[in-house]
Every structure is written in structure tokens, then in C-alpha cells.
Design an enzyme around this catalytic site. Structure first.
Site, short mmCIF file in Angstrom:
data_model
loop_
_atom_site.label_atom_id
_atom_site.label_comp_id
_atom_site.label_asym_id
_atom_site.label_seq_id
_atom_site.Cartn_x
_atom_site.Cartn_y
_atom_site.Cartn_z
N CYS A 184 0.70 -1.15 0.15
CA CYS A 184 0.14 0.17 -0.06
C CYS A 184 0.70 1.44 -0.56
O CYS A 184 0.51 2.35 -0.37
CB CYS A 184 -1.12 0.06 1.04
SG CYS A 184 -2.62 -1.27 0.59
N HIS A 213 12.40 1.68 5.18
CA HIS A 213 11.84 -0.28 5.28
C HIS A 213 12.66 -1.34 6.33
O HIS A 213 13.53 -0.94 6.45
CB HIS A 213 12.99 -0.60 3.78
CG HIS A 213 12.62 -1.61 2.82
ND1 HIS A 213 11.91 -2.86 3.45
CD2 HIS A 213 11.86 -1.86 1.70
CE1 HIS A 213 11.83 -4.21 2.76
NE2 HIS A 213 11.66 -2.68 1.26
N HIS A 246 -2.22 19.40 7.37
CA HIS A 246 -3.58 18.64 7.19
C HIS A 246 -2.77 17.08 7.17
O HIS A 246 -1.04 17.17 6.98
CB HIS A 246 -3.38 18.26 5.79
CG HIS A 246 -4.46 19.79 5.50
ND1 HIS A 246 -5.47 20.41 5.54
CD2 HIS A 246 -3.95 21.62 4.33
CE1 HIS A 246 -5.83 21.50 5.89
NE2 HIS A 246 -4.92 22.12 4.34
N HIS A 252 -2.64 6.93 5.26
CA HIS A 252 -3.06 6.05 4.90
C HIS A 252 -4.11 4.82 5.25
O HIS A 252 -4.01 4.75 6.66
CB HIS A 252 -1.55 4.11 5.03
CG HIS A 252 -2.45 3.48 4.29
ND1 HIS A 252 -3.13 3.35 2.92
CD2 HIS A 252 -2.52 2.33 4.53
CE1 HIS A 252 -4.14 2.08 2.97
NE2 HIS A 252 -2.69 1.41 3.77
N HIS A 282 -14.22 5.40 5.41
CA HIS A 282 -15.79 5.02 5.26
C HIS A 282 -16.58 4.79 4.38
O HIS A 282 -16.87 3.85 3.46
CB HIS A 282 -16.41 5.83 6.30
CG HIS A 282 -17.86 5.75 6.02
ND1 HIS A 282 -19.13 6.48 4.79
CD2 HIS A 282 -18.72 5.07 7.16
CE1 HIS A 282 -20.36 5.81 5.61
NE2 HIS A 282 -20.14 5.50 7.11
N ASN A 333 -10.31 0.24 1.85
CA ASN A 333 -9.04 0.41 1.41
C ASN A 333 -8.59 0.45 0.12
O ASN A 333 -8.52 -0.69 -0.47
CB ASN A 333 -8.31 -0.58 2.39
CG ASN A 333 -6.83 -0.70 2.64
OD1 ASN A 333 -6.19 -0.08 0.85
ND2 ASN A 333 -5.84 -1.66 3.32
#
Length: 492
Positions: free
Chosen positions: A220, A299, A383, A387, A416, A420
Site C-alpha cells: 500500500c 524499510h 493537513h 493511509h 468509510h 481500503n
């Protein structure tokens, strides 16, 4: 009352400290400059003229000084990184025919897993607490009973999502396909031959010398990896346009077994995709929405637990799927800490950096039990686009970064409304903030994404201009009904 009074005093002490440290250079230079001005005024015009006449300059000194100044300025501007602008982006909005309300999802689960009621019950409990709404969408092949995850169906979904987002991007920006110099497509779990980037080139008849890349298996967080790759390429190649496409194809990855760790993605992942136009052309500066400030990648793949916490494998019955480890949130927390350590000095004001440094030194030298100081990122960023991997992910980051409900509103509402959507979720969140009319010139946006491997990547953007509320996009027909209250548990 005394407690309130003390808290008010402490608030003003903190504000005073922040102002003092963040403006220390200004507060130091202003008295010095004032003293110089007073001294010059005290001398009078005659003494100033005499002082100037006493200075002797010859032509060689003037030429050498001028050459040195020009040389330094040239080196500075040539070595300065090119500014990377986000001209605009477009998000795919699924058709209402792909909608999967809770009742439909659970009915299909009962029919597909009729021999395993415990797995059905498990999925229902996950869905009740997921934070997803009734409008999320799955591709047509998953609506069949049983699902038909064929190669043709997967290609069909890829074409629908990617081409829709690309068409919308070309329409919004006025960009012509022949003007695309760099193309990057990221899709983690569907990697056909020819690649998805080749599919885009074929559809839009891009130039034969287009620099194309296809990223897969990176989870993702691959969207920000694509942004980082585009940035590096745009630094090397002047006067170029780069298009980044971020998506996840659901069709071939729907798990049909009964392992609980592998059923979780079925409950959370939904259709989605985004196309982003980046450019290093100076002419795009005036219409671009954002300027890329920082990209930081972390990573944790050297650690075995981190490497296997999101793992594609087969269950005992040979059904392929994505297994999510119980240690996922703890590993994500560690990856976030490493990422924050790197990005903090790049974005935080001096006051926050100093407090963090003093606390760190105190823990190392005096008392290891001292509570670590968590920098206030709200001092540096307006802001936050976290994810939308799931409710637990958003809750954990809100707690660790001490964010308000408004700061994580975009993430919760994107989860919502769309579920995802993997690497593209950050752009649905950015679109939400714009649709609410909250994005002002000079605002800074922090995008944070997590991915298999295990990775935590983040990007910071600065808004170039106050963005008008868009009349199109994924939120156009529903933004007025958001934000909505999302209960802890939705009883099904």
C-alpha cells in the site's frame, strides 16, 4: 480552578518558548541592525562621505569581486534541485452497480463459506468494527457466486480503473498523451504480461521514447515510492511531465479459503485508483496545486517479523491469499518511529527539535525512564493524510502523533466511503480536504503510507495556491453529507 489557571499559564509559557526559539535569528539580528542604523545616523552626512572617500577600490578588485559573486550564484542555482510540481490528479469513482452494502457482503460470505460458519461469523465481526460504510465497491467478478477471478476479469478491472482515472486526468489538465515523458504504474498484486504500464502505452498511443516503469509487490505504500521515483527522474530530465498511476486490482486476489488471517483483506480492500501529473516545467508553476517538499522512505525488511507480517501465500487447501500477522500494528509503529526520526528534522520548527534533543540527551545520560518527548507535528503541518488501511491504523497514528479528530477526518471518511483502496487511498483523502474547501495557499500536507516488506513512506507537499472547492471528483455527490459519525461497532 487552580488546575485550569496553571494550565493557562503553562500554555502561554509554551507559546512564548516556541516564538523565542523559532525566531531567535530575527530577534538577534534586529537589535544589531538597529544599533548599526543609529550609529550611521549619529555620524552625519559629512562623516559618511569622508568615510566612503577613504576607501580605495581599483578596477581589478571590482572585476574579481564581481566574477566571484557571479560564479557563486551560478554554482548555487545549477546545483539547486529542480522544483517538482503536482499539477493535478484524478481519482477513480466506481459505478453504483459495484456497490457492496454490508448485507450483500455477508450474504455472499454465507453462500461462499456455507461449510464454515465460524469464518462467516469472523468476517461479520471484522466488518462491524472496520470503519467501512455501505457505499464501498468491489469489482463485478467478485459479485458472482462463487467469485470468478479470471485473468480476463482482472484485466477488465485494471482497464476500467486505470483508463477512467487517466481520462479524467487528461481532461482536467489538458495534457495530451504525446506530452507524457515518464509513466509509472504501481499495482502490488496483479502483475500481468505485458505489464500494466504497457497497457496504458497501448491505449493512449504514448511516444516510443516514453520512460515507463511498472512497480509490483510493494504494498500500500507503493504510491509514494512511485512519487519518489518520479522525483528522481524529473531531477535528471529537464522540462518533462511524469504521470503516476496508483491502484490495486482486487479481482485475482479475493481469498476463497477459511484462514482468519487471510480473510481480513476480503473485509477491508475495495476498488480504487488515482492518476497524478507531476512536472518540473517552470511554466506549470502557476497552475500547479502543490510543490513536492520531501519524500522519506523507511524499510524494515531486514527484520524477519517485519518481512513476513504481510505475506502472500497459500493456505493448507491451496487457496492463495494475503496473510496479515498479529504483530502488524507493533511493526508499523516501529517503522513509523524510524520514519519520524528522519522526517522530523526536515519539517519541525526549531522549538520542537530542541525539546526532542534535550529529552533524548536526558534519557541517555540522566534517566532512561524519562518519558520520550513526542514532537508536535501540528506546529509544522496543517493537513494529515494517513493511509486508510483500517480503523486500527488510523487510531494508532492519531494516538501516537497526538492528532485531533479533525486532523484524521479525511482518513476516516475516505475509509468509510471507499474502503481500503491501497496505494491510492492518500489521494482520496487529499481530494476530501480540497472538497471541504480547507486547502489554502502555503498549507503543508503530510502523506503517510504503510506497505508490505515492511515499509513506512511519507511525503510532504506545500500548497501552491488556495484551491477552490471542486465540482467534480470522487466526493462531488456526497461531500455535503460528510463527516459522518462512525460508531465503534455497527451491529449487523
Amino acid at each position: 480552578m487552580p488546575v485550569f489557571s496553571a494550565s493557562v499559564k503553562l500554555k502561554y509559557v509554551k507559546l512564548g518558548y516556541q516564538y523565542l526559539v523559532n525566531h531567535i535569528l530575527t530577534l538577534t539580528l534586529v537589535p544589531v541592525m538597529a544599533a548599526v542604523v543609529v550609529e550611521i545616523l549619529r555620524l552625519g552626512p559629512g562623516e559618511i562621505v569622508n568615510l566612503w572617500n577613504s576607501l580605495h577600490f581599483d578596477l581589478v578588485q571590482i572585476l574579481c569581486s564581481s566574477f566571484f559573486i557571479v560564479l557563486v550564484a551560478t554554482v548555487y542555482f545549477m546545483s539547486k534541485p529542480r522544483s517538482i510540481y503536482l499539477v493535478d490528479y484524478a481519482c477513480y469513482k466506481p459505478s453504483v452497480t459495484c456497490r457492496v452494502p454490508f448485507s450483500t457482503f455477508m450474504e455472499h460470505s454465507r453462500l461462499n463459506l456455507s461449510n464454515n460458519p465460524k469464518s462467516v461469523e469472523f468476517q461479520m465481526r471484522i466488518l462491524e468494527r472496520s470503519g467501512l460504510g455501505e457505499e464501498t465497491c468491489l469489482p463485478p467478478s467478485i459479485h458472482y457466486i462463487p467469485p470468478t477471478p479470471t485473468m480476463d476479469a482482472a484485466r477488465g478491472e485494471a482497464e476500467l480503473v486505470i483508463f477512467s482515472a487517466m481520462d479524467s486526468l487528461f481532461k482536467k489538465t489538458g495534457l495530451k498523451p504525446k506530452d507524457v515523458d515518464i509513466l509509472i504504474v504501481n499495482c502490488s498484486l496483479f502483475s500481468p504480461t505485458p505489464s500494466l504500464s504497457a497497457m496504458v502505452i497501448n491505449k493512449y498511443k504514448l511516444r516510443s521514447n516514453v520512460k515507463s516503469f511498472n512497480l509490483s509487490g510493494m504494498g500500500c505504500s507503493a504510491g509514494l515510492i512511485s512519487i519518489d521515483l518520479a522525483r528522481d527522474l524529473l531531477q535528471l530530465h529537464p522540462n518533462c511531465n511524469a504521470v503516476v498511476v496508483s491502484t490495486e486490482i482486487i479481482t485475482p486476489n479475493y481469498y476463497k479459503g477459511k484462514e482468519r488471517a487471510m480473510l481480513l483483506p476480503n473485509c477491508l480492500f475495495r476498488m480504487g485508483g488515482a492518476a497524478i501529473l507531476l512536472s518540473n516545467r517552470r511554466s506549470e508553476r502557476w497552475r500547479a496545486k502543490y510543490r513536492l517538499v520531501h519524500v522519506v522512505r523507511t524499510h524494515k525488511g531486514a527484520d524477519d517479523k517485519a518481512y513476513r507480517c504481510v505475506f502472500e501465500e497459500e493456505d493448507k487447501e491451496g487457496n492463495a491469499g494475503i496473510s496479515l500477522s498479529k504483530d502488524l500494528m507493533a511493526i508499523a509503529g516501529e517503522a513509523l518511529k524510524s520514519n519520524i526520526t528522519t522526517i522530523g528534522p526536515l519539517v519541525l520548527p526549531a522549538s520542537e527539535q530542541l525539546l526532542f534533543l534535550v529529552t533524548l540527551i536526558g534519557r541517555k545520560i540522566f534517566n532512561p525512564k524519562w518519558k520520550p518527548y513526542i514532537p508536535d507535528f501540528k506546529q509544522a503541518l496543517e493537513h494529515f493524510c494517513i493511509h486508510a488501511g483500517g480503523r486500527a491504523v488510523i487510531d494508532e497514528l492519531q494516538k501516537n502523533l497526538q492528532l485531533s479528530a479533525e486532523h484524521v477526518e479525511a482518513s476516516r471518511m475516505a475509509l468509510h466511503r471507499f474502503g481500503n483502496t491501497s496505494s491510492s487511498s492518500l489521494w482520496y483523502e487529499m481530494s476530501y480536504i480540497e472538497s471541504k474547501g480547507r486547502m489554502k495557499r502555503g498549507d503543508r500536507v503530510w502523506q503517510i503510507a504503510f506497505g508490505s516488506g515492511f515499509k513506512c513512506n511519507s511525503a510532504v507537499w506545500k500548497c501552491n495556491r488556495t484551491i477552490k472547492t471542486p465540482t467534480d471528483g470522487p466526493w462531488a455527490d456526497c461531500i455535503d453529507s460528510y463527516p459522518v459519525h462512525i460508531p465503534e461497532v455497527v451491529k449487523l
